[in-house]
Write a protein that holds these residues in place. Structure first.
Motif, PDB file in Angstrom:
ATOM      1  N   PRO A 180      -2.763   1.419 -50.040  1.00 12.78           N
ATOM      2  CA  PRO A 180      -3.890   2.244 -49.598  1.00 12.78           C
ATOM      3  C   PRO A 180      -3.724   2.817 -48.182  1.00 12.78           C
ATOM      4  O   PRO A 180      -4.004   3.999 -47.967  1.00 12.78           O
ATOM      5  CB  PRO A 180      -5.086   1.295 -49.688  1.00 12.78           C
ATOM      6  CG  PRO A 180      -4.700   0.326 -50.766  1.00 12.78           C
ATOM      7  CD  PRO A 180      -3.215   0.129 -50.594  1.00 12.78           C
ATOM      8  N   ALA A 181      -3.254   2.009 -47.244  1.00 11.73           N
ATOM      9  CA  ALA A 181      -3.093   2.503 -45.866  1.00 11.73           C
ATOM     10  C   ALA A 181      -2.068   3.638 -45.811  1.00 11.73           C
ATOM     11  O   ALA A 181      -2.215   4.585 -45.032  1.00 11.73           O
ATOM     12  CB  ALA A 181      -2.675   1.364 -44.935  1.00 11.73           C
ATOM     13  N   TYR A 182      -1.030   3.549 -46.645  1.00 10.55           N
ATOM     14  CA  TYR A 182      -0.042   4.620 -46.689  1.00 10.55           C
ATOM     15  C   TYR A 182      -0.642   5.878 -47.308  1.00 10.55           C
ATOM     16  O   TYR A 182      -0.325   6.992 -46.897  1.00 10.55           O
ATOM     17  CB  TYR A 182       1.185   4.203 -47.486  1.00 10.55           C
ATOM     18  CG  TYR A 182       2.127   3.266 -46.758  1.00 10.55           C
ATOM     19  CD1 TYR A 182       2.058   3.063 -45.386  1.00 10.55           C
ATOM     20  CD2 TYR A 182       3.111   2.584 -47.456  1.00 10.55           C
ATOM     21  CE1 TYR A 182       2.931   2.217 -44.738  1.00 10.55           C
ATOM     22  CE2 TYR A 182       4.003   1.735 -46.818  1.00 10.55           C
ATOM     23  CZ  TYR A 182       3.906   1.551 -45.456  1.00 10.55           C
ATOM     24  OH  TYR A 182       4.777   0.716 -44.824  1.00 10.55           O
ATOM     25  N   ALA A 183      -1.495   5.709 -48.301  1.00 13.16           N
ATOM     26  CA  ALA A 183      -2.146   6.864 -48.934  1.00 13.16           C
ATOM     27  C   ALA A 183      -2.971   7.637 -47.903  1.00 13.16           C
ATOM     28  O   ALA A 183      -2.928   8.870 -47.857  1.00 13.16           O
ATOM     29  CB  ALA A 183      -3.017   6.412 -50.096  1.00 13.16           C
ATOM     30  N   VAL A 184      -3.700   6.910 -47.073  1.00 14.75           N
ATOM     31  CA  VAL A 184      -4.518   7.549 -46.041  1.00 14.75           C
ATOM     32  C   VAL A 184      -3.628   8.326 -45.073  1.00 14.75           C
ATOM     33  O   VAL A 184      -3.904   9.484 -44.747  1.00 14.75           O
ATOM     34  CB  VAL A 184      -5.379   6.491 -45.298  1.00 14.75           C
ATOM     35  CG1 VAL A 184      -6.054   7.087 -44.075  1.00 14.75           C
ATOM     36  CG2 VAL A 184      -6.400   5.882 -46.249  1.00 14.75           C
ATOM     37  N   ARG A 185      -2.547   7.704 -44.614  1.00 16.31           N
ATOM     38  CA  ARG A 185      -1.627   8.372 -43.694  1.00 16.31           C
ATOM     39  C   ARG A 185      -0.969   9.587 -44.332  1.00 16.31           C
ATOM     40  O   ARG A 185      -0.827  10.638 -43.702  1.00 16.31           O
ATOM     41  CB  ARG A 185      -0.546   7.393 -43.234  1.00 16.31           C
ATOM     42  CG  ARG A 185      -1.046   6.350 -42.264  1.00 16.31           C
ATOM     43  CD  ARG A 185      -0.001   5.312 -41.920  1.00 16.31           C
ATOM     44  NE  ARG A 185       1.253   5.899 -41.461  1.00 16.31           N
ATOM     45  CZ  ARG A 185       2.413   5.245 -41.467  1.00 16.31           C
ATOM     46  NH1 ARG A 185       2.472   3.986 -41.890  1.00 16.31           N
ATOM     47  NH2 ARG A 185       3.501   5.828 -41.038  1.00 16.31           N
ATOM     48  N   MET A 186      -0.556   9.445 -45.589  1.00 18.48           N
ATOM     49  CA  MET A 186       0.111  10.539 -46.286  1.00 18.48           C
ATOM     50  C   MET A 186      -0.814  11.745 -46.391  1.00 18.48           C
ATOM     51  O   MET A 186      -0.426  12.863 -46.066  1.00 18.48           O
ATOM     52  CB  MET A 186       0.517  10.085 -47.691  1.00 18.48           C
ATOM     53  CG  MET A 186       1.100  11.196 -48.545  1.00 18.48           C
ATOM     54  SD  MET A 186       1.230  10.728 -50.280  1.00 18.48           S
ATOM     55  CE  MET A 186      -0.487  10.499 -50.721  1.00 18.48           C
ATOM     56  N   ALA A 209      -3.469  12.434 -44.630  1.00 17.41           N
ATOM     57  CA  ALA A 209      -3.794  12.989 -43.309  1.00 17.41           C
ATOM     58  C   ALA A 209      -2.679  13.918 -42.840  1.00 17.41           C
ATOM     59  O   ALA A 209      -2.930  14.922 -42.172  1.00 17.41           O
ATOM     60  CB  ALA A 209      -4.015  11.869 -42.299  1.00 17.41           C
ATOM     61  N   ALA A 210      -1.446  13.597 -43.213  1.00 18.72           N
ATOM     62  CA  ALA A 210      -0.299  14.412 -42.803  1.00 18.72           C
ATOM     63  C   ALA A 210      -0.146  15.661 -43.666  1.00 18.72           C
ATOM     64  O   ALA A 210       0.242  16.713 -43.173  1.00 18.72           O
ATOM     65  CB  ALA A 210       0.976  13.582 -42.859  1.00 18.72           C
ATOM     66  N   SER A 211      -0.454  15.522 -44.950  1.00 19.03           N
ATOM     67  CA  SER A 211      -0.266  16.660 -45.863  1.00 19.03           C
ATOM     68  C   SER A 211      -0.995  16.394 -47.169  1.00 19.03           C
ATOM     69  O   SER A 211      -0.613  15.495 -47.920  1.00 19.03           O
ATOM     70  CB  SER A 211       1.218  16.866 -46.154  1.00 19.03           C
ATOM     71  OG  SER A 211       1.402  17.771 -47.220  1.00 19.03           O
ATOM     72  N   GLU A 212      -1.995  17.200 -47.434  1.00 21.11           N
ATOM     73  CA  GLU A 212      -2.703  17.072 -48.709  1.00 21.11           C
ATOM     74  C   GLU A 212      -1.760  17.404 -49.868  1.00 21.11           C
ATOM     75  O   GLU A 212      -1.810  16.779 -50.928  1.00 21.11           O
ATOM     76  CB  GLU A 212      -3.912  17.994 -48.738  1.00 21.11           C
ATOM     77  CG  GLU A 212      -4.745  17.844 -49.989  1.00 21.11           C
ATOM     78  CD  GLU A 212      -5.976  18.727 -49.966  1.00 21.11           C
ATOM     79  OE1 GLU A 212      -6.178  19.423 -50.981  1.00 21.11           O
ATOM     80  OE2 GLU A 212      -6.700  18.734 -48.962  1.00 21.11           O
ATOM     81  N   ALA A 213      -0.883  18.374 -49.667  1.00 14.65           N
ATOM     82  CA  ALA A 213       0.054  18.780 -50.719  1.00 14.65           C
ATOM     83  C   ALA A 213       0.969  17.624 -51.140  1.00 14.65           C
ATOM     84  O   ALA A 213       1.371  17.536 -52.300  1.00 14.65           O
ATOM     85  CB  ALA A 213       0.892  19.965 -50.246  1.00 14.65           C
ATOM     86  N   ALA A 214       1.284  16.725 -50.211  1.00 19.64           N
ATOM     87  CA  ALA A 214       2.184  15.603 -50.513  1.00 19.64           C
ATOM     88  C   ALA A 214       1.541  14.580 -51.448  1.00 19.64           C
ATOM     89  O   ALA A 214       2.236  13.704 -51.963  1.00 19.64           O
ATOM     90  CB  ALA A 214       2.625  14.919 -49.221  1.00 19.64           C
ATOM     91  N   GLY A 215       0.250  14.699 -51.683  1.00 18.98           N
ATOM     92  CA  GLY A 215      -0.426  13.765 -52.578  1.00 18.98           C
ATOM     93  C   GLY A 215       0.186  13.708 -53.969  1.00 18.98           C
ATOM     94  O   GLY A 215       0.105  12.686 -54.645  1.00 18.98           O
TER      95      GLY A 215
END
Length: 162
Positions: A88-94, A96-102
């Motif tokens: 989960p913490a990585y998901a938040v960071r990811m 925040a850095a790029s919505e497209a990277a989701g």
């Protein structure tokens, strides 16, 4: 003349058909694909892997089982699983850095059973997956995830997932 053309055309078709039958699949079509021979029996490894994933603080979001699907169709194939997991913490960071990277989450590791019954793991290095976005925060996250996946596999290979 007509027979010669027909013969040459038949030879051309035979050559093309023969060449296409010889072409091998591309085993690693993406950069950063890693394959790890675990040295562990497939069944034992896939039982240990979920605990190794959890031990590193990740949540398993899915396990796909082609072996199970094939069995439901009356077909037997070698062991085959795809484990999908993320933290989960990585998901938040990811995000925040790029919505497209989701689209790149969760991490996927593909476990297959070799002819000798051992487990082989194939996955794309997160650093390559997230590095494609050219966002420094994602590049750092990818490097951290590389280490996490390596550690997860080391734990599972040791047989001490839990």
């Amino acid at each position: 003349m007509r027979r010669i053309r027909a013969f040459l055309f038949a030879c051309l078709l035979w050559t093309v058909a023969g060449a296409s039958a010889v072409v091998a699949e591309v085993e690693k079509p993406y950069s950063g694909v890693v394959t790890v021979e675990t040295g562990q029996p497939f069944d034992a490894f896939v039982k240990t892997l979920p605990e190794a994933i959890k031990k590193r603080g990740f949540n398993i979001v899915g396990i796909a089982c082609a072996t199970c699907a094939a069995k439901s169709e009356g077909v037997t194939i070698p062991g085959n699983r795809v484990f999908l997991f993320f933290k989960p913490a990585y998901a938040v960071r990811m995000l925040a850095a790029s919505e497209a990277a989701g689209i790149e989450a969760p991490i996927r590791v593909y476990v297959t059973e070799g002819p000798d019954g051992s487990a082989r793991v194939t996955y794309r290095l997160p650093s390559h997956v997230f590095g494609a976005y050219k966002v420094s925060a994602l590049e750092m996250l990818g490097a951290e995830l590389d280490e996490d996946v390596r550690a997860i596999l080391d734990i599972a290979k040791s047989g001490n997932g839990g």
